[in-house]
Write an enzyme that holds these catalytic residues in place. Structure first.
Site, PDB file in Angstrom:
ATOM      1  CG  HIS A 258      -2.209  -0.910   0.616  1.00 26.50           C
ATOM      2  ND1 HIS A 258      -3.225  -0.395  -0.150  1.00 26.50           N
ATOM      3  CD2 HIS A 258      -2.398  -2.240   0.672  1.00 26.50           C
ATOM      4  CE1 HIS A 258      -4.023  -1.380  -0.506  1.00 26.50           C
ATOM      5  NE2 HIS A 258      -3.553  -2.512  -0.011  1.00 26.50           N
TER       6      HIS A 258
ATOM      7  NE  ARG B   2      -7.091  -0.740  -4.536  1.00 23.46           N
ATOM      8  CZ  ARG B   2      -6.195  -0.467  -5.495  1.00 23.46           C
ATOM      9  NH1 ARG B   2      -6.073   0.752  -5.957  1.00 23.46           N
ATOM     10  NH2 ARG B   2      -5.423  -1.425  -5.980  1.00 23.46           N
TER      11      ARG B   2
ATOM     12  NE  ARG C 292     -11.663  -3.644  -4.371  1.00 18.28           N
ATOM     13  CZ  ARG C 292     -10.343  -3.636  -4.211  1.00 18.28           C
ATOM     14  NH1 ARG C 292      -9.603  -4.461  -4.930  1.00 18.28           N
ATOM     15  NH2 ARG C 292      -9.770  -2.821  -3.372  1.00 18.28           N
TER      16      ARG C 292
ATOM     17  CD  GLU D 117      -8.742  -9.574  -5.749  1.00 16.36           C
ATOM     18  OE1 GLU D 117      -7.901  -8.728  -5.417  1.00 16.36           O
ATOM     19  OE2 GLU D 117      -9.868  -9.649  -5.224  1.00 16.36           O
TER      20      GLU D 117
ATOM     21  CG  ASN E  76      -1.870  -5.551  -7.109  1.00 14.85           C
ATOM     22  OD1 ASN E  76      -1.218  -5.569  -8.135  1.00 14.85           O
ATOM     23  ND2 ASN E  76      -2.539  -4.493  -6.697  1.00 14.85           N
ATOM     24  CG  ASP E  77      -4.903  -9.500  -3.190  1.00 14.25           C
ATOM     25  OD1 ASP E  77      -4.029  -9.598  -2.316  1.00 14.25           O
ATOM     26  OD2 ASP E  77      -5.809  -8.656  -3.136  1.00 14.25           O
TER      27      ASP E  77
ATOM     28  NE  ARG F 226      -1.120  -6.059  -2.070  1.00 15.66           N
ATOM     29  CZ  ARG F 226      -2.297  -5.738  -2.594  1.00 15.66           C
ATOM     30  NH1 ARG F 226      -3.301  -6.565  -2.512  1.00 15.66           N
ATOM     31  NH2 ARG F 226      -2.477  -4.594  -3.195  1.00 15.66           N
TER      32      ARG F 226
ATOM     33  CB  CYS G 145      -7.994  -3.562 -11.868  1.00 16.27           C
ATOM     34  SG  CYS G 145      -8.485  -4.851 -10.728  1.00 16.27           S
TER      35      CYS G 145
HETATM   36  C1  PEP Z   1      -5.316  -6.664  -6.821  1.00 14.80           C
HETATM   37  O1  PEP Z   1      -5.298  -7.490  -5.908  1.00 14.80           O
HETATM   38  O2  PEP Z   1      -4.637  -6.781  -7.864  1.00 14.80           O
HETATM   39  C2  PEP Z   1      -6.157  -5.457  -6.708  1.00 14.80           C
HETATM   40  C3  PEP Z   1      -6.278  -4.616  -7.707  1.00 14.80           C
HETATM   41  O3  PEP Z   1      -6.783  -5.241  -5.516  1.00 14.80           O
HETATM   42  P1  PEP Z   1      -6.086  -4.497  -4.260  1.00 14.80           P
HETATM   43  O4  PEP Z   1      -4.722  -4.044  -4.708  1.00 14.80           O
HETATM   44  O5  PEP Z   1      -6.970  -3.364  -3.872  1.00 14.80           O
HETATM   45  O6  PEP Z   1      -6.059  -5.574  -3.257  1.00 14.80           O
HETATM   46 MG    MG Z   2      -6.847  -7.377  -4.353  1.00  9.63          MG
END
Ligand code: PEP
Ligand code: MG
Length: 588
Positions: free
Chosen positions: A189, A296, A332, A431, A454-455, A465, A502
């Site tokens: 983050h 988000r 989302r 995800e 990402n996830d 992460r 995304c």
């Molecule tokens: C992801 O997991 O790729 C995503 C876009 O969601 P976030 O980064 O908000 O978990």
């Molecule tokens: Mg995610």
């Protein structure tokens, strides 16, 4: 301070030069002597922090589930301690008499009181020392949040062990030039925050906090991924020039941002923005974003001291839908949990929240919270081009249940005569490995896919992460990831639905070339990345990317795949590659 170059990972491009300001970790004590004239401000900061700590606890007590009543009693006892005249009065006396800053005065007082309780015969009273310590820690954390109120707004480079979404809310953004943290990876983050603030950032600089002090001068090279501590004059001159060069390139991508993202051979890709607040609409449209591929929604929940009301959510969503119209906004639903914990989730004390009751799992458990959000979303649907997207789906039944709930909410709104949209497109985020495996049946049940890379990469590779010890496994060209992406895109297309990405992968030139080659329909990324993504798509050839994807899919070795992608990009982009690589390096 000794000269040094510390390496890390660039996560938001650019170069910053400036003096350091440290963000102390939550609960950490600042030991600083103050001037007599500063006593009143320190006492005020202490009172303010204690009041804030109490408010936070009050909120937490309201969110404690019924089966954890004992937890609620403890929280209420802590609330009283936050206002305890002995605790605050003694700390204030220390500020006035010994000229200690609020943090230090509080810590001495907490220690003194704990020693007092420890010495008692009654075991119940002895244990109260733990409560005092816990409350002391909480007030310390709130005290750190009063920094801005104490006027520290000079231009600075912020350095921290890590920046959680909760820290982000208490940051003093005025005057911030760049960010450096010890923890974090490309999708942490801190990375997302720095990109949305458009600030150069380097993460994973392990020895950082020990090497520099408040006021030291550093250079953040978020092109190469390093930090220069105590640079000499030559280095300062050299990096000031590089900063100019980088800004000029960035300016040219922004200038062309309104142009469509069409490859050299005429394949059109939709490029959208990831957003988290209505304030970002102008920036997204200005960056050439064709809508929001991921809005988000959880930040309204993290920011507020209690769950937002339907009316508050409705106004936020309506505002965004209106401002972005006619472009689409994909909302989302609440993705709380893991690194975006609500207080009620913290109370559950899950051993591994990443694998716990997060996102849609939380919403399906707490129906009243989900209902409120769905009502707000359906009502806001009348004000623009909107869609709903569900995070962390791991089974078909979850999607079916969400569809059923949406119908129920829509019927409820109709019965009450409340205008709303009843045919909002419903998409799911891919995800989890489970969602990849059942992507064919999911594609039949929903209107679009968006891959949360990402996830997905973390769950596929079984890595946390933000855990730097396993960040070496964070490789989007790992065959498992590449095959998953291909499977999801193909499943979507077989059922005639669109597929977007995304996650941060689309801001990595390697990832972007591969996604183009696999036929992805749209990508969505931080506003600041949108112009560069469009710029790069305009310089690529979809046919060449498709051949590249073919070779990468056949490869069993991520390093060999990386070489293939690099070579292809060098051929396609020529001189431009150096600039695009800047973007690549900011994504690990
Ligand atoms: C992801 O997991 O790729 C995503 C876009 O969601 P976030 O980064 O908000 O978990
Ligand atoms: Mg995610």
């Amino acid at each position: 301070m000794a000269r040094a170059v510390l390496s890390g990972t660039s996560v938001s491009p650019g170069i910053a030069l400036g003096k350091v300001q440290k963000l102390l970790p939550s609960g950490m004590v600042e030991e600083r002597r103050i001037l007599p004239g500063e006593c009143a401000a320190e006492c005020a900061a202490l009172r303010q922090a204690a009041a804030r700590a109490r408010d936070e606890l009050k909120l937490a007590s309201e969110q404690v589930p019924a089966d954890l009543a004992e937890q609620g009693d403890i929280i209420r006892a802590h609330m009283q301690l936050c206002q305890d005249p002995k605790l605050l009065g003694t700390a204030e006396r220390r500020i006035h008499e010994q000229h200690l800053c609020a943090s230090w005065a509080l810590s001495c007082t907490v220690e003194e009181l704990c020693a007092l309780f420890h010495g008692m015969d009654d075991p119940y009273l002895r244990e109260r020392a733990q409560d005092i310590k816990a409350v002391g820690r909480r007030i310390q954390t709130c005290l750190l949040g009063c920094e801005a109120a104490r006027g520290r707004t000079m231009p600075h480079v912020l350095i921290a062990e890590d920046i959680s979404p909760a820290d982000a809310l208490r940051l003093n953004l005025r005057g911030m030039l760049g960010l450096v943290t010890m923890e974090g990876g490309p999708t942490s983050h801190t990375a997302i925050l720095s990109r949305s603030l458009h600030l150069p950032a380097v993460v994973g600089v392990t020895s950082l906090m020990d090497m520099v002090e408040d006021g030291d001068f550093i250079i953040v090279d978020a092109v190469r991924g390093c930090v220069h501590v105590a640079p000499d004059e030559d280095e300062v001159a050299q990096f000031s020039a590089r900063q100019e060069e980088y800004l000029a390139w960035e300016h040219s991508t922004r200038h062309n941002a309104p142009l469509p993202a069409e490859t050299l051979d005429g394949v059109r890709v939709t490029v959208q923005a990831n957003m988290e607040s209505p304030d970002e609409c102008a920036a997204a449209l200005g960056a050439g974003a064709e809508g929001a591929g991921l809005y988000r929604t959880e930040f309204a929940y993290l920011r507020a001291s209690r769950f937002p009301t339907e009316e508050q959510l409705f106004q936020e969503y309506r505002d965004v839908a209106r401002r972005m119209a006619p472009a689409r906004v994909v909302f989302r639903t609440l993705d709380a949990g893991a690194d975006k914990m609500l207080r009620s989730q913290e109370a559950l004390k899950e051993p591994n929240p990443n694998l716990g009751l997060r996102a849609i799992r939380f919403c399906l458990r707490h129906r009243e919270v989900f209902h409120t959000q769905l009502r707000a979303l359906l009502r806001a649907g009348l004000y623009g081009n909107t869609a709903i997207m569900i995070p962390m789906i791991s089974s078909l039944q979850e999607v079916q249940e969400v569809r059923r709930l949406i119908t129920e909410v829509s019927q409820g709104l109709s019965a009450a005569g409340i205008p709303h949209r009843d045919d909002m497109p419903l998409g799911v985020m891919i995800e989890t490995p489970a969602a990849v495996m059942v992507a064919d049946s999911l594609a039949r049940e929903c209107d679009f896919f968006s891959i949360g890379t990402n996830d997905l990469l973390c769950y596929l590779m079984a890595i946390d992460r933000n855990n730097k010890h396993v960040s070496y496994l964070h490789d989007p060209l790992h065959p498992a990831m590449v095959l998953s992406l291909k499977r999801v895109i193909d499943c979507a297309h077989r059922e005639g639905i669109g597929v977007s990405v995304c996650g941060e992968l689309s801001t990595d030139p390697h990832g972007l070339a591969l996604l183009l080659g696999m036929g992805v329909d749209s990508v969505s990324a931080a506003c600041t990345s949108v112009p560069a993504i469009k710029h790069m798509i305009r310089h690529l050839d979809a046919e060449i990317c498709s051949e590249l994807a073919h070779s990468v899919l056949a490869s069993t070795d991520a390093a060999a795949s990386s070489r293939m992608v690099r070579e292809t990009l060098a051929q396609c982009l020529g001189e431009e590659l150096v600039f695009h690589n800047t973007m690549l390096q900011t994504n690990g």
